[in-house]
Design an enzyme around this catalytic site. Structure first.
Site, PDB file in Angstrom:
ATOM      1  N   VAL A  59       0.782  -1.143   0.054  1.00 40.26           N
ATOM      2  CA  VAL A  59       0.026  -0.169  -0.019  1.00 40.26           C
ATOM      3  C   VAL A  59       0.970   1.440   0.104  1.00 40.26           C
ATOM      4  CG1 VAL A  59      -2.128  -0.839   0.991  1.00 40.26           C
ATOM      5  CG2 VAL A  59      -0.280  -0.098   2.455  1.00 40.26           C
ATOM      6  N   ASN A  85      -6.700   0.396   6.221  1.00 39.94           N
ATOM      7  CA  ASN A  85      -6.320   0.031   7.403  1.00 39.94           C
ATOM      8  C   ASN A  85      -4.948  -0.583   7.786  1.00 39.94           C
ATOM      9  OD1 ASN A  85      -7.198  -1.434  10.141  1.00 39.94           O
ATOM     10  ND2 ASN A  85      -6.420  -3.231   8.732  1.00 39.94           N
ATOM     11  N   TYR A 153       4.702   7.008  15.282  1.00 44.41           N
ATOM     12  CA  TYR A 153       3.490   6.139  15.277  1.00 44.41           C
ATOM     13  C   TYR A 153       2.389   7.269  15.489  1.00 44.41           C
ATOM     14  CZ  TYR A 153      -0.416   2.724  15.775  1.00 44.41           C
ATOM     15  OH  TYR A 153      -1.323   2.161  15.796  1.00 44.41           O
ATOM     16  N   LYS A 157      -0.758   8.834  12.772  1.00 51.76           N
ATOM     17  CA  LYS A 157      -2.041   8.515  13.031  1.00 51.76           C
ATOM     18  C   LYS A 157      -2.591   9.804  13.236  1.00 51.76           C
ATOM     19  CE  LYS A 157      -2.117   4.152  12.750  1.00 51.76           C
ATOM     20  NZ  LYS A 157      -2.845   3.369  11.830  1.00 51.76           N
TER      21      LYS A 157
HETATM   22  P1  NAD Z   1      -1.659  -6.523  12.092  1.00 55.72           P
HETATM   23  O1  NAD Z   1      -0.107  -6.308  12.269  1.00 55.72           O
HETATM   24  O2  NAD Z   1      -2.464  -7.734  12.884  1.00 55.72           O
HETATM   25  O3  NAD Z   1      -2.168  -6.487  10.653  1.00 55.72           O
HETATM   26  C1  NAD Z   1      -1.535  -5.544   9.791  1.00 55.72           C
HETATM   27  C2  NAD Z   1      -1.943  -6.041   8.412  1.00 55.72           C
HETATM   28  O4  NAD Z   1      -1.320  -4.985   7.505  1.00 55.72           O
HETATM   29  C3  NAD Z   1      -1.020  -7.380   8.339  1.00 55.72           C
HETATM   30  O5  NAD Z   1      -1.618  -8.379   7.686  1.00 55.72           O
HETATM   31  C4  NAD Z   1       0.165  -6.975   7.432  1.00 55.72           C
HETATM   32  O6  NAD Z   1       0.830  -7.865   6.603  1.00 55.72           O
HETATM   33  C5  NAD Z   1      -0.421  -5.714   6.441  1.00 55.72           C
HETATM   34  N1  NAD Z   1       0.385  -4.772   6.148  1.00 55.72           N
HETATM   35  C6  NAD Z   1       1.486  -4.140   6.739  1.00 55.72           C
HETATM   36  N2  NAD Z   1       2.146  -3.277   5.801  1.00 55.72           N
HETATM   37  C7  NAD Z   1       1.560  -3.422   4.591  1.00 55.72           C
HETATM   38  C8  NAD Z   1       2.049  -2.854   3.378  1.00 55.72           C
HETATM   39  N3  NAD Z   1       2.626  -1.900   3.052  1.00 55.72           N
HETATM   40  N4  NAD Z   1       0.914  -3.308   2.276  1.00 55.72           N
HETATM   41  C9  NAD Z   1      -0.182  -4.044   2.526  1.00 55.72           C
HETATM   42  N5  NAD Z   1      -0.341  -4.742   3.773  1.00 55.72           N
HETATM   43  C10 NAD Z   1       0.584  -4.344   4.618  1.00 55.72           C
HETATM   44  O7  NAD Z   1      -2.331  -4.877  12.866  1.00 55.72           O
HETATM   45  P2  NAD Z   1      -3.601  -4.490  13.520  1.00 55.72           P
HETATM   46  O8  NAD Z   1      -3.668  -4.387  14.888  1.00 55.72           O
HETATM   47  O9  NAD Z   1      -4.726  -5.349  12.962  1.00 55.72           O
HETATM   48  O10 NAD Z   1      -3.642  -3.162  13.010  1.00 55.72           O
HETATM   49  C11 NAD Z   1      -4.373  -2.836  11.736  1.00 55.72           C
HETATM   50  C12 NAD Z   1      -4.328  -1.241  11.842  1.00 55.72           C
HETATM   51  O11 NAD Z   1      -4.900  -0.794  13.273  1.00 55.72           O
HETATM   52  C13 NAD Z   1      -2.894  -0.612  11.736  1.00 55.72           C
HETATM   53  O12 NAD Z   1      -3.322   0.662  10.994  1.00 55.72           O
HETATM   54  C14 NAD Z   1      -2.681  -0.200  13.199  1.00 55.72           C
HETATM   55  O13 NAD Z   1      -1.821   0.843  13.386  1.00 55.72           O
HETATM   56  C15 NAD Z   1      -4.182   0.180  13.807  1.00 55.72           C
HETATM   57  N6  NAD Z   1      -4.481   0.148  15.151  1.00 55.72           N
HETATM   58  C16 NAD Z   1      -4.160  -0.974  15.688  1.00 55.72           C
HETATM   59  C17 NAD Z   1      -4.408  -1.015  17.166  1.00 55.72           C
HETATM   60  C18 NAD Z   1      -4.036  -2.018  17.908  1.00 55.72           C
HETATM   61  O14 NAD Z   1      -4.014  -2.072  19.247  1.00 55.72           O
HETATM   62  N7  NAD Z   1      -3.796  -3.346  17.679  1.00 55.72           N
HETATM   63  C19 NAD Z   1      -4.954   0.198  17.866  1.00 55.72           C
HETATM   64  C20 NAD Z   1      -5.033   1.510  17.001  1.00 55.72           C
HETATM   65  C21 NAD Z   1      -4.765   1.201  15.805  1.00 55.72           C
END
Ligand code: NAD
Length: 249
Positions: A59, A85, A153, A157
């Protein structure tokens, strides 16, 4: 509930965590799901599970992102929902005094530039249709900051939040809604990896969550499905907090 019946939905980061839970929820709600991930194995698995389409893409790469939305449109005839996402966690020591420029740039690329690219390439299809819903994943830290030193980070965001507000206002008259989803800490591989490196950090976080636990990814997916659907028809440009009360405490 089948609020997304036959809607064409694109989910980035579809192979894991919040993305995977949203793929499942969108499918339950009747959507056609285009699963996008860098990781071919997990992305394919997610798409197969729901009878959706997998598009392997980075992405941060504009050609890849353009191909994602073109493929969705050419395969299914519209682009109704984009859930932008995919993201990465902060570098190990993400304090402003320690984070190097390369690490800073990488986080901005994956967490913020990717959202810019996905919006840029989703919106023209939505303009043609005169409607669409975009949900961009920000974080609660964009609203309240983080005491755990996550400068790259949190800044990335914050950018997602500001961009979503800007686009929500800018494209409202064209029937395109854009909202920033702000999850609190969610029990996903991203968080587990962070806490495995620093177990005390998990405990520190937990005490600040009024609901007393981390979210499950399915609870975040429920909010995404709401924002994507017509039930949220009067919501645009918002910061939609799903954080167990952490930002209000
Ligand atoms: P995760 O690591 O479980 O999943 C992230 C996915 O994104 C993975 O499948 C990964 O392969 C994919 N990815 C990473 N870089 C990529 C790229 N360059 N191109 C395409 N795909 C790519 O993470 P998550 O916890 O499900 O997080 C999802 C989103 O939610 C993120 O943006 C994260 O910052 C945000 N977020 C997470 C939390 C949390 O506590 N888990 C809290 C707030 C926000």
């Amino acid at each position: 509930m089948r609020r997304l019946q036959d809607r064409v939905t694109v989910v980035t980061g579809a192979g894991s965590g919040i993305g995977l839970a949203t793929v499942r929820r969108f499918a339950e709600e009747g959507a056609r799901v285009v699963c996008v991930d860098l990781d071919e194995a997990t992305g394919t698995k997610a798409a197969d599970e729901v009878g959706g389409l997998f598009v392997q893409a980075d992405v941060t790469d504009e050609d890849d992102v353009a191909r994602v939305f073109r493929t969705a449109f050419e395969t299914y005839g519209s682009v109704d929902v984009a859930f932008n996402n995919a993201g990465i966690s902060p570098p190990d020591d993400d304090s402003i005094l320690e984070t190097g420029l390369d690490a800073w740039r990488r986080v901005q690329e994956v967490n913020l530039t990717s959202v810019y690219l996905c919006c840029k390439h989703a919106i023209p299809y939505m303009q043609r249709q005169g409607k669409g819903s975009i949900v961009n994943t920000a974080s609660f830290v964009a609203v309240m900051g983080s005491a755990t030193s996550q400068i790259s980070y949190t800044a990335s965001k914050g950018g997602v939040l500001a961009m979503s507000r800007e686009l929500g206002v800018q494209f409202a008259r064209e029937g395109i809604r854009v909202n920033a989803l702000c999850p609190g800490p969610v029990n996903t591989p991203l968080l587990q990896e962070l806490f495995a490196k620093d177990p005390e950090r998990a405990q520190r976080r937990l005490v600040h969550i009024p609901l007393g636990r981390f979210a499950e990814a399915s609870e975040i997916a429920a909010a995404v499905a709401f924002l994507a659907s017509d039930d949220a028809s009067f919501i645009t440009g918002s910061q939609f907090l799903v954080d167990g009360g952490i930002s209000g405490a």
